[in-house]
Design an enzyme around this catalytic site. Sequence first.
Site, short mmCIF file in Angstrom:
data_model
loop_
_atom_site.label_atom_id
_atom_site.label_comp_id
_atom_site.label_asym_id
_atom_site.label_seq_id
_atom_site.Cartn_x
_atom_site.Cartn_y
_atom_site.Cartn_z
N MET A 30 -9.80 4.78 7.58
CA MET A 30 -11.10 5.25 7.10
C MET A 30 -10.92 5.88 5.72
O MET A 30 -11.76 6.67 5.27
CB MET A 30 -11.72 6.23 8.09
CG MET A 30 -11.95 5.59 9.45
SD MET A 30 -13.34 6.26 10.35
CE MET A 30 -12.82 7.93 10.56
N HIS A 34 -3.20 9.44 3.07
CA HIS A 34 -2.13 10.43 2.87
C HIS A 34 -0.81 9.80 3.31
O HIS A 34 -0.77 8.61 3.69
CB HIS A 34 -2.44 11.73 3.61
CG HIS A 34 -2.76 11.54 5.07
ND1 HIS A 34 -1.86 11.03 5.97
CD2 HIS A 34 -3.90 11.76 5.77
CE1 HIS A 34 -2.40 10.98 7.16
NE2 HIS A 34 -3.66 11.39 7.07
N HIS A 37 -0.68 7.54 6.39
CA HIS A 37 -1.16 6.16 6.22
C HIS A 37 -0.10 5.32 5.49
O HIS A 37 0.09 4.15 5.80
CB HIS A 37 -2.46 6.13 5.40
CG HIS A 37 -3.61 6.83 6.05
ND1 HIS A 37 -4.08 8.04 5.62
CD2 HIS A 37 -4.38 6.48 7.10
CE1 HIS A 37 -5.11 8.41 6.37
NE2 HIS A 37 -5.31 7.48 7.28
N SER A 188 -5.67 14.23 7.63
CA SER A 188 -6.73 14.49 6.64
C SER A 188 -7.33 15.88 6.88
O SER A 188 -7.81 16.53 5.96
CB SER A 188 -7.89 13.51 6.77
OG SER A 188 -7.42 12.23 7.02
O1 PAF Z 1 -7.82 6.00 12.93
C1 PAF Z 1 -8.76 5.68 12.18
O2 PAF Z 1 -8.73 5.97 10.98
C2 PAF Z 1 -9.96 4.94 12.75
O3 PAF Z 1 -10.26 5.37 14.03
C3 PAF Z 1 -9.81 3.41 12.69
C4 PAF Z 1 -8.67 2.93 13.58
C5 PAF Z 1 -9.57 2.97 11.27
C6 PAF Z 1 -11.09 2.73 13.20
O4 PAF Z 1 -12.18 3.06 12.41
#
Ligand code: PAF
Length: 283
Positions: A30, A34, A37, A188
């Site tokens: 989403m 950071h 990810h 986040s």
């Molecule tokens: O973990 C997340 O950021 C969200 O839940 C995902 C897996 C991208 C689904 O929107």
Amino acid sequence: MYQATSVTELQQYVQHWKDHDQSIAFIPTMGNLHAGHMSLIEKGQSLCDRSICSIFVNPMQFGPNEDWDHYPRSLDRDLELLKSIGCDLVYLPTASELYPDGLDRISQVQVTDLTDHYEGAHRPGHFTGVATVVLKLFNIVKPDVSVFGKKDFQQYRVISKMVDDFNIDVQIIGQETTREASGLATSSRNQYLDQAQTEKAALIYRTLQQTAYQIDAGERDFAKLQQTAVSVLDEAGFKTDYFTICNAETLLPATPEDRDLVILVTAALGQTRLLDNIEVSLW
Ligand code: PAF
């Protein structure tokens, strides 16, 4: 780095790579990226020829009291970060393409059992929103591998179960949690903590480690361990939602016979809910 906003555009890149026998790792996010990810993308890159990251703040997984509008967005910075680690393609779907008839008209994916407790109980409908968007994204991207952070352990298990239940042809990888030097899980939400709270927040992982240590040493009175942990956190100023020793597969409360455990915790400091967990293997 390539950028795609429509399904057609995205699938042209994917088809080209598939035609050249290149495998694809997909990391849905989403945004507001950071180090956690980045470790998911690097994991995908280590397993596949190509990496695709999606950024979509999915309205379907936000409850009525959760602020989709104010979810932090930092697209320019995200794109720079993705470029810097060599991500091949960023997919930026629009809500109107993913939900053309609106959120109320889309069919929903409900993953059973695993979604009843913990974050599922605290955020009704949340995992339906997550599973629905992830299934759509899998069908659009058709990746070989998809990487999810184990920090959101329940989400990782929900997605794994959805893939098993619906025979979806993608391998789900759970990536270990990235931590600050203090042990605090990268998230986040950490940006909402002030200096004193950031220091205090490290107690969550220390408490998890301490509990895991006691289980490893033979303690099986899980109720007592849970109570002690909640007291430690609450006395330090947290408001603990749950601190539960579970079977790592079913997420049901652990029994003394279970060998693969996970301890799930969510505790709030001020307005910020912090999630963390630790796995305990007793083999
Ligand atoms: O973990 C997340 O950021 C969200 O839940 C995902 C897996 C991208 C689904 O929107």
